[in-house]
Scaffold this motif. Structure first.
Motif, PDB file in Angstrom:
ATOM      1  N   UNK A   1      -6.829   9.616   2.120  1.00 30.71           N
ATOM      2  CA  UNK A   1      -7.495   8.908   2.884  1.00 30.71           C
ATOM      3  C   UNK A   1      -7.938   7.494   2.505  1.00 30.71           C
ATOM      4  N   UNK A   2      -7.964   7.401   1.141  1.00 32.76           N
ATOM      5  CA  UNK A   2      -8.347   6.005   0.697  1.00 32.76           C
ATOM      6  C   UNK A   2      -7.031   4.867   0.933  1.00 32.76           C
ATOM      7  N   UNK A   3      -5.888   5.555   0.626  1.00 33.70           N
ATOM      8  CA  UNK A   3      -4.587   4.843   0.935  1.00 33.70           C
ATOM      9  C   UNK A   3      -4.591   4.284   2.483  1.00 33.70           C
ATOM     10  N   UNK A   4      -4.895   5.240   3.257  1.00 30.93           N
ATOM     11  CA  UNK A   4      -4.841   4.983   4.610  1.00 30.93           C
ATOM     12  C   UNK A   4      -5.915   3.996   5.020  1.00 30.93           C
ATOM     13  N   UNK A   5      -7.215   4.159   4.458  1.00 28.92           N
ATOM     14  CA  UNK A   5      -8.156   2.986   4.595  1.00 28.92           C
ATOM     15  C   UNK A   5      -7.847   1.583   4.076  1.00 28.92           C
TER      16      UNK A   5
ATOM     17  N   UNK B   1     -11.172   5.707 -10.143  1.00 34.62           N
ATOM     18  CA  UNK B   1     -11.248   5.284  -8.653  1.00 34.62           C
ATOM     19  C   UNK B   1     -12.690   4.894  -8.348  1.00 34.62           C
ATOM     20  N   UNK B   2     -13.783   5.440  -8.911  1.00 31.78           N
ATOM     21  CA  UNK B   2     -15.181   5.058  -8.865  1.00 31.78           C
ATOM     22  C   UNK B   2     -15.387   3.710  -9.262  1.00 31.78           C
TER      23      UNK B   2
ATOM     24  N   UNK C   1     -18.854   3.622   1.468  1.00 30.25           N
ATOM     25  CA  UNK C   1     -18.842   5.045   1.836  1.00 30.25           C
ATOM     26  C   UNK C   1     -17.887   5.603   0.939  1.00 30.25           C
ATOM     27  N   UNK C   2     -16.662   5.311   0.859  1.00 30.23           N
ATOM     28  CA  UNK C   2     -15.637   5.971  -0.069  1.00 30.23           C
ATOM     29  C   UNK C   2     -15.986   6.186  -1.200  1.00 30.23           C
TER      30      UNK C   2
END
Length: 158
Positions: free
Chosen positions: A57-61, A110-111, A148-149
Motif C-alpha cells: 500500500x505504501x509503494x502504491x501511494x 518505516x516509521x 495517515x500512513x
C-alpha cells in the motif's frame, strides 16, 4: 533543450523555487517507493502478511504521488528527473538496511523514514507558500496521506 517546449505560468523566480521543491519531492518519493518494496521483499516474522501487504500500500501511494509530482513539474515548465542516479545522489531519506528484517525492525525503520519525509514535505509546503499555491496544495495532499500512513505504522507498536 535551449528553448523549453512548455511555458511556465510562473515567474522565473517562482518557477525556480517551485521546481526545486518538486524535484526534491520527486526523488524522495521514488526512494520511498523503492525502500518500501525492499522492505516488502525482506520482512519476516510474526504478522508478516499484514506488514507485507501494508508495504505494498505504501509503494502504491508513493508511486501515485511520484507521477503527480512529475506531472506538476512538467505543467510549470520543469523537466522532472527520476533517474536512479539522481535518486541516489539527491534523496534525503535514510538508507534502509540490507537483508531480511524482522517485522519489528521493519516497522521501526518505516516509521522513522516516514517521519523524516513528512518533515521534508512540510518544509516544501512552506517553501511554496508564496511561489505556487497549486503545487503547495499537492504537497499538502501528499503530506496528508503520508501522515495517515505514518499513524497506521506507529499504531502497530502502540
Amino acid at each position: 533543450m535551449a528553448n523549453a517546449p512548455i511555458q511556465s505560468p510562473l515567474t522565473t523566480a517562482d518557477k525556480e523555487i517551485t521546481g526545486n521543491a518538486l524535484q526534491a519531492a520527486l526523488v524522495d518519493l521514488v526512494d520511498l517507493s523503492l525502500i518500501a518494496k525492499q522492505a516488502h521483499w525482506n520482512v519476516v516474522g510474526s504478522n508478516f502478511r499484514s506488514v507485507h501487504l501494508q508495504l505494498d500500500e505504501l509503494v502504491a501511494t508513493a508511486r501515485n504521488y511520484v507521477d503527480e509530482v512529475a506531472e506538476r513539474a512538467n505543467a510549470i515548465g520543469i523537466s522532472p528527473n527520476g533517474k536512479a542516479k539522481t535518486v541516489v545522489e539527491s534523496s534525503g531519506l535514510r538508507e534502509y538496511p540490507d537483508n531480511w528484517q524482522s517485522v519489528e525492525s521493519t516497522i521501526e525503520n518505516i516509521v522513522q523514514i516516514l517521519a523524516d519525509l513528512i518533515q521534508r514535505m512540510r518544509k516544501r509546503i512552506d517553501e511554496t507558500d508564496k511561489s505556487d499555491l497549486v503545487t503547495q496544495d499537492l504537497f499538502i495532499e501528499i503530506t496528508h496521506e503520508l501522515e495517515k500512513a505514518h499513524w497506521m505504522w506507529q499504531a502497530q507498536t502502540a
